[in-house]
Design an enzyme around this catalytic site. Structure first.
Site, PDB file in Angstrom:
ATOM      1  CG  ASP A   1      -1.797   1.184   1.331  1.00  0.00           C
ATOM      2  OD1 ASP A   1      -2.957   1.058   0.908  1.00  0.00           O
ATOM      3  OD2 ASP A   1      -1.357   2.254   1.813  1.00  0.00           O
TER       4      ASP A   1
ATOM      5  CE1 TYR B   1       0.409   7.746   2.671  1.00  0.00           C
ATOM      6  CE2 TYR B   1       1.163   5.564   2.062  1.00  0.00           C
ATOM      7  CZ  TYR B   1       0.240   6.377   2.679  1.00  0.00           C
ATOM      8  OH  TYR B   1      -0.826   5.796   3.314  1.00  0.00           O
TER       9      TYR B   1
ATOM     10  CE  LYS C   1      -3.799   4.757   1.005  1.00  0.00           C
ATOM     11  NZ  LYS C   1      -2.350   4.533   1.155  1.00  0.00           N
TER      12      LYS C   1
ATOM     13  CG  HIS D   1      -4.573   9.919   0.755  1.00  0.00           C
ATOM     14  ND1 HIS D   1      -3.244   9.812   0.396  1.00  0.00           N
ATOM     15  CD2 HIS D   1      -4.630   9.563   2.057  1.00  0.00           C
ATOM     16  CE1 HIS D   1      -2.549   9.412   1.440  1.00  0.00           C
ATOM     17  NE2 HIS D   1      -3.354   9.268   2.462  1.00  0.00           N
TER      18      HIS D   1
END
Ligand code: A2P
Length: 295
Positions: free
Chosen positions: A49, A54, A79, A112
């Site tokens: 994931d 990120y 996401k 997200h």
């Protein structure tokens, strides 16, 4: 109940998703992301994931290739970030994630954070415009499944009123000390698989005495108790670690069962480890500035 890492939940469209994922929030990009994703795949994880937010999708993709595990054997989630809201930006964001990951499809793509009333009065339209991009990319085969993250029922219901494909997953904060039982039950009753972000409470839960006592009783670590707690709640945990020994240990959760009594002890613990990221407070918009786009 699940017996191994590759046992699966089944999403509402029939797609299978391995019951334990490897999380990469706060994993730095580059070598660290590459090496820890490779360590996870070496340890037998088949579910990774990540998120464009990120900023480590490139390292995650490198780790996947470095592992030598075939792409189709790995369930890969990423996401959609808040700055890409709206149909056109969403379509571009999907292509950017595909490129960064070095793949031609994504197994699961999530919004997200919801756009919420506090930051945008027309939050419904903004979320729906984003979701229409998800639906088109799903129908085009770029995404095998689509879902949301940090959504409350009101946000999911609004999407469903305005769109055609229902979200298959909701990824939420879930760990001992903050396990959102009503939201979990609502999603599960609604045919939505719930995934846990920060199943260890970002590490904050690991030194709790109740968790420590239960861990000692089963001859397991506090992290393994937290991960097992999610699985026994019907929730898909995705612990993060950048240490190979912890990554492997966090997957060693299939040889014991937490008793009903101990599950109750965990569920009645005082609040602990809450991130303070509540969707209605628009935390991502507040921290990063939420973009505003419909077309
Ligand atoms: P590290 O990456 O240095 O191993 P969560 O998944 O709830 O977000 O928690 C992640 C945090 O928990 C990270 O700080 C991670 O540190 C730490 N962590 C992960 N697994 C373990 C473990 N088995 N024992 C102790 N700390 C862990």
């Amino acid at each position: 109940m699940f017996n191994k890492l590759t046992d699966c939940f089944t999403l509402s469209n029939g797609v299978k998703i391995p019951c334990l994922g490897y999380g990469t929030w706060q994993t730095p990009s580059g070598d660290v992301a590459r090496d820890s994703v490779k360590a996870a795949l070496d340890a037998g994880y088949r579910h990774i994931d990540t998120a464009s937010g990120y900023a480590n999708e490139d390292g995650v993709g490198e780790g996947l290739r470095a592992s030598g595990v075939a792409r189709e054997e790995v369930f890969l989630t990423t996401k959609h970030w808040i700055m890409d809201r709206g149909y056109t930006k969403t379509m571009a964001a999907i292509d950017a994630s595909l490129k960064a990951l070095g793949t031609d499809y994504i197994d699961l793509y999530l919004i997200h954070w919801p756009c919420v009333e506090k930051s945008h009065p027309n939050w419904r339209e903004i979320n729906a415009a984003t979701w229409r991009g998800f639906e088109d990319a799903y129908k085009a085969g770029k995404l095998r499944a689509i879902g949301v993250s940090n959504y409350l029922p009101e946000h999911i219901l609004a999407l469903e009123e305005m769109c055609t494909v229902k979200p298959m997953v909701n990824q939420i904060e879930f760990h001992p000390g903050y396990y959102q039982p009503e939201l979990v039950r609502w999603c599960q009753a609604h045919g939505i698989v719930v995934e846990a972000w920060s199943p260890l409470g970002c590490g904050a839960v690991l030194s709790d005495p109740t968790i420590g006592k239960i861990a000692a009783k089963y001859g397991k670590s506090p992290a393994q108790i937290c991960i097992r707690f999610a699985l026994q709640s019907g929730v898909l945990p995705m612990p993060k670690s950048t240490h190979a020994d912890r990554i492997a240990a966090n997957a060693d959760v299939f040889d014991f069962q937490i008793s009903d009594e101990d599950m109750t002890a965990i569920m009645t613990m005082p609040p602990l480890g809450y991130s303070n990221y509540h969707p209605t407070e628009a935390p991502a918009d507040t921290l990063f500035g939420g973009a505003y786009d419909l077309d």
